[in-house]
Design a protein around this motif. Structure first.
Motif, PDB file in Angstrom:
ATOM      1  N   SER A 164      41.387  16.133  48.205  1.00  0.00           N
ATOM      2  CA  SER A 164      42.564  15.331  48.250  1.00  0.00           C
ATOM      3  C   SER A 164      42.010  13.973  48.023  1.00  0.00           C
ATOM      4  CB  SER A 164      43.742  15.375  49.228  1.00  0.00           C
ATOM      5  OG  SER A 164      43.036  15.193  50.252  1.00  0.00           O
ATOM      6  N   MET A 165      41.236  13.464  48.900  1.00  0.00           N
ATOM      7  CA  MET A 165      40.765  12.085  48.782  1.00  0.00           C
ATOM      8  C   MET A 165      39.878  11.790  47.465  1.00  0.00           C
ATOM      9  SD  MET A 165      40.572   9.094  49.742  1.00  0.00           S
ATOM     10  CE  MET A 165      41.328   9.027  51.529  1.00  0.00           C
ATOM     11  N   ILE A 166      39.040  12.848  47.159  1.00  0.00           N
ATOM     12  CA  ILE A 166      38.110  12.509  46.122  1.00  0.00           C
ATOM     13  C   ILE A 166      39.218  12.541  44.765  1.00  0.00           C
ATOM     14  CG2 ILE A 166      36.539  14.118  44.218  1.00  0.00           C
ATOM     15  CD1 ILE A 166      35.325  14.950  47.015  1.00  0.00           C
ATOM     16  N   GLY A 167      40.302  13.618  44.773  1.00  0.00           N
ATOM     17  CA  GLY A 167      41.132  13.286  43.763  1.00  0.00           C
ATOM     18  C   GLY A 167      41.906  12.033  43.499  1.00  0.00           C
ATOM     19  N   LEU A 168      42.075  11.205  44.695  1.00  0.00           N
ATOM     20  CA  LEU A 168      42.668  10.045  44.708  1.00  0.00           C
ATOM     21  C   LEU A 168      41.677   9.002  44.281  1.00  0.00           C
ATOM     22  CD1 LEU A 168      44.823   7.788  45.634  1.00  0.00           C
ATOM     23  CD2 LEU A 168      43.657   7.856  47.667  1.00  0.00           C
ATOM     24  N   MET A 169      40.449   9.221  44.488  1.00  0.00           N
ATOM     25  CA  MET A 169      39.590   8.347  44.020  1.00  0.00           C
ATOM     26  C   MET A 169      39.406   8.352  42.477  1.00  0.00           C
ATOM     27  SD  MET A 169      38.279   6.806  46.642  1.00  0.00           S
ATOM     28  CE  MET A 169      39.862   6.672  47.069  1.00  0.00           C
ATOM     29  N   ILE A 170      39.568   9.450  41.689  1.00  0.00           N
ATOM     30  CA  ILE A 170      39.394   9.784  40.264  1.00  0.00           C
ATOM     31  C   ILE A 170      40.481   9.002  39.741  1.00  0.00           C
ATOM     32  CG2 ILE A 170      39.506  11.297  38.705  1.00  0.00           C
ATOM     33  CD1 ILE A 170      37.688  13.039  40.160  1.00  0.00           C
ATOM     34  N   ARG A 171      41.912   9.390  40.284  1.00  0.00           N
ATOM     35  CA  ARG A 171      43.145   8.643  39.852  1.00  0.00           C
ATOM     36  C   ARG A 171      42.864   7.094  39.874  1.00  0.00           C
ATOM     37  NH1 ARG A 171      45.296  12.748  43.103  1.00  0.00           N
ATOM     38  NH2 ARG A 171      46.311  11.096  44.302  1.00  0.00           N
ATOM     39  N   CYS A 172      42.218   6.581  40.713  1.00  0.00           N
ATOM     40  CA  CYS A 172      42.203   5.137  40.959  1.00  0.00           C
ATOM     41  C   CYS A 172      41.165   4.392  40.203  1.00  0.00           C
ATOM     42  CB  CYS A 172      42.210   4.874  42.334  1.00  0.00           C
ATOM     43  SG  CYS A 172      43.832   5.067  43.466  1.00  0.00           S
ATOM     44  N   LEU A 201      38.243  16.894  38.382  1.00  0.00           N
ATOM     45  CA  LEU A 201      37.433  17.118  39.407  1.00  0.00           C
ATOM     46  C   LEU A 201      36.365  18.174  39.059  1.00  0.00           C
ATOM     47  CD1 LEU A 201      40.129  17.739  42.136  1.00  0.00           C
ATOM     48  CD2 LEU A 201      38.379  15.911  42.272  1.00  0.00           C
ATOM     49  N   ASN A 202      36.557  19.041  38.223  1.00  0.00           N
ATOM     50  CA  ASN A 202      35.465  20.052  38.082  1.00  0.00           C
ATOM     51  C   ASN A 202      34.401  19.633  37.149  1.00  0.00           C
ATOM     52  OD1 ASN A 202      36.624  22.160  39.495  1.00  0.00           O
ATOM     53  ND2 ASN A 202      38.227  22.734  37.575  1.00  0.00           N
ATOM     54  N   HIS A 203      34.894  18.510  36.297  1.00  0.00           N
ATOM     55  CA  HIS A 203      33.926  17.981  35.540  1.00  0.00           C
ATOM     56  C   HIS A 203      33.180  16.789  36.289  1.00  0.00           C
ATOM     57  CE1 HIS A 203      32.116  15.986  31.787  1.00  0.00           C
ATOM     58  NE2 HIS A 203      32.731  14.822  32.435  1.00  0.00           N
ATOM     59  N   ALA A 204      33.669  16.180  37.141  1.00  0.00           N
ATOM     60  CA  ALA A 204      33.035  14.980  37.616  1.00  0.00           C
ATOM     61  C   ALA A 204      32.041  15.656  39.041  1.00  0.00           C
ATOM     62  CB  ALA A 204      33.979  14.183  38.257  1.00  0.00           C
ATOM     63  N   LEU A 205      32.481  16.663  39.533  1.00  0.00           N
ATOM     64  CA  LEU A 205      31.748  17.066  40.880  1.00  0.00           C
ATOM     65  C   LEU A 205      30.692  18.134  40.335  1.00  0.00           C
ATOM     66  CD1 LEU A 205      34.696  17.197  43.262  1.00  0.00           C
ATOM     67  CD2 LEU A 205      33.036  15.309  42.898  1.00  0.00           C
ATOM     68  N   PRO A 206      29.580  18.026  41.067  1.00  0.00           N
ATOM     69  CA  PRO A 206      28.301  19.278  40.511  1.00  0.00           C
ATOM     70  C   PRO A 206      28.648  20.516  41.292  1.00  0.00           C
ATOM     71  CG  PRO A 206      27.792  17.566  42.220  1.00  0.00           C
ATOM     72  CD  PRO A 206      29.009  16.854  41.801  1.00  0.00           C
ATOM     73  N   ARG A 207      28.005  21.371  40.681  1.00  0.00           N
ATOM     74  CA  ARG A 207      28.084  22.666  41.245  1.00  0.00           C
ATOM     75  C   ARG A 207      27.896  22.678  42.768  1.00  0.00           C
ATOM     76  NH1 ARG A 207      25.052  26.553  36.614  1.00  0.00           N
ATOM     77  NH2 ARG A 207      26.304  26.228  35.104  1.00  0.00           N
ATOM     78  N   TRP A 208      27.076  22.095  43.550  1.00  0.00           N
ATOM     79  CA  TRP A 208      26.872  22.073  44.911  1.00  0.00           C
ATOM     80  C   TRP A 208      28.107  21.949  45.700  1.00  0.00           C
ATOM     81  CZ3 TRP A 208      27.631  17.699  47.283  1.00  0.00           C
ATOM     82  CH2 TRP A 208      27.576  16.605  46.713  1.00  0.00           C
ATOM     83  N   LEU A 209      28.766  21.001  45.066  1.00  0.00           N
ATOM     84  CA  LEU A 209      30.268  20.445  45.632  1.00  0.00           C
ATOM     85  C   LEU A 209      31.148  21.534  45.598  1.00  0.00           C
ATOM     86  CD1 LEU A 209      31.899  18.249  46.782  1.00  0.00           C
ATOM     87  CD2 LEU A 209      32.312  17.390  44.549  1.00  0.00           C
ATOM     88  N   GLN A 210      31.297  22.151  44.547  1.00  0.00           N
ATOM     89  CA  GLN A 210      32.211  23.401  44.374  1.00  0.00           C
ATOM     90  C   GLN A 210      31.881  24.457  45.452  1.00  0.00           C
ATOM     91  OE1 GLN A 210      32.430  24.663  40.277  1.00  0.00           O
ATOM     92  NE2 GLN A 210      32.820  22.813  39.641  1.00  0.00           N
ATOM     93  N   ARG A 211      30.488  24.539  45.753  1.00  0.00           N
ATOM     94  CA  ARG A 211      30.175  25.630  46.541  1.00  0.00           C
ATOM     95  C   ARG A 211      30.560  25.179  48.063  1.00  0.00           C
ATOM     96  NH1 ARG A 211      25.317  25.762  43.682  1.00  0.00           N
ATOM     97  NH2 ARG A 211      24.419  24.444  45.619  1.00  0.00           N
ATOM     98  N   VAL A 212      30.562  23.752  48.480  1.00  0.00           N
ATOM     99  CA  VAL A 212      30.952  23.391  49.591  1.00  0.00           C
ATOM    100  C   VAL A 212      32.293  23.287  49.876  1.00  0.00           C
ATOM    101  CG1 VAL A 212      31.130  21.017  50.967  1.00  0.00           C
ATOM    102  CG2 VAL A 212      28.925  21.762  50.001  1.00  0.00           C
ATOM    103  N   GLN A 213      33.004  22.935  48.739  1.00  0.00           N
ATOM    104  CA  GLN A 213      34.595  23.172  48.878  1.00  0.00           C
ATOM    105  C   GLN A 213      35.128  24.693  48.960  1.00  0.00           C
ATOM    106  OE1 GLN A 213      35.807  21.070  45.347  1.00  0.00           O
ATOM    107  NE2 GLN A 213      35.897  19.229  46.401  1.00  0.00           N
ATOM    108  N   GLY A 214      34.130  25.650  48.346  1.00  0.00           N
ATOM    109  CA  GLY A 214      34.421  27.077  48.613  1.00  0.00           C
ATOM    110  C   GLY A 214      34.054  27.803  49.847  1.00  0.00           C
ATOM    111  N   GLY A 215      33.600  27.049  50.866  1.00  0.00           N
ATOM    112  CA  GLY A 215      33.238  27.325  52.140  1.00  0.00           C
ATOM    113  C   GLY A 215      32.071  28.012  52.314  1.00  0.00           C
TER     114      GLY A 215
END
Length: 241
Positions: A159-167, A207-221
């Motif tokens: 949610s914070m990363i989304g806010l950062m991108i929007r801003c 979000l998917n474009h801006a964040l690398p694959r390792w970040l998606q793994r972290v968010q996926g648990g």
């Protein structure tokens, strides 16, 4: 965060920046006050942090924090308005106020960059408070001579990363901690929040474009988020806990 800490036992307070006070329209016709923090807000800040959920406190301080000690509250509220800036968003509650959001920054030694942190009460999210606090931080930093606003965000804090991108922030992997991302924007850049907030699908794509694959793994648990790194908030916590 990387900004060096300054002792608050003795500090010189400059003129209170009353010109940065603003009124914010909330849903259902309510209005909140966005204003620079005052030393007498220490107790209000303690109450604010106590009302945050455990996850919100972890995201704000990058560690498990039950509440603000008196010393930590003093460090957050006793600032000089030059090298440090802090804002609170308050609502009237009887004859008193209640804090529903806050934000702060610390200038680097050369004054070119300002490292920030922000938190919004769980019950008052999705009302534009975050973007308006970012706008206030950028305005104050720009007036103070800084050119860049940056921060460190937990990689799992979507949610914070989304806010950062929007801003208008760029989002990059943190060079020293895979559990974090570094966000940065020019204080002169236009705000983007109002244009993107109505496009949730585009936000997810961004979000998917801006964040690398390792970040998606972290968010996926697949990776456990643990407090690490050397953020300003963690340095501050290390001094008082």
């Amino acid at each position: 965060m990387q900004a060096s800490l300054r002792e608050t036992a003795t500090y010189s307070i400059h003129a209170y920046p009353a010109h940065l006070i603003n009124s914010i329209a909330l849903r259902r016709g309510r209005r909140a006050t966005l204003r620079p923090v005052l030393p007498q807000d220490a107790e209000l800040e303690q109450q604010f942090v106590a009302t945050l959920s455990q996850g919100a406190r972890f995201n704000r301080f990058h560690g498990n924090l039950c509440g603000l000690s008196e010393k930590l509250a003093e460090q957050i509220t006793c600032i000089d308005y030059v090298h440090q800036m802090g804002f609170v968003v308050t609502l009237p509650e009887g004859d008193d106020e209640v804090v529903i959001a806050d934000a702060c920054y610390v200038l680097s030694d050369d004054g070119d960059t300002a490292e920030f942190a922000i938190a919004v009460s769980d019950g008052w999210q999705r009302q534009g408070l975050g973007s308006q606090l970012i706008e206030a931080l950028c305005d104050a930093a720009r007036r103070g001579g800084a050119r860049w606003l940056y921060g460190e965000v937990l990689a799992a804090n979507a949610s914070m990363i989304g806010l950062m991108i929007r801003c208008g922030f760029t989002v990059r992997p943190h060079p020293g901690d895979e559990q974090l991302v570094r966000v940065e924007r020019s204080v002169y850049a236009p705000m983007k929040a109002r244009r993107a907030v109505r496009r949730p699908n585009r936000l997810l794509a961004a979000l998917n474009h801006a964040l690398p694959r390792w970040l998606q793994r972290v968010q996926g648990g697949t990776a456990k988020v643990t407090p690490a790194g050397r953020s300003y908030e963690r340095q501050l916590l290390g001094r008082v806990m």
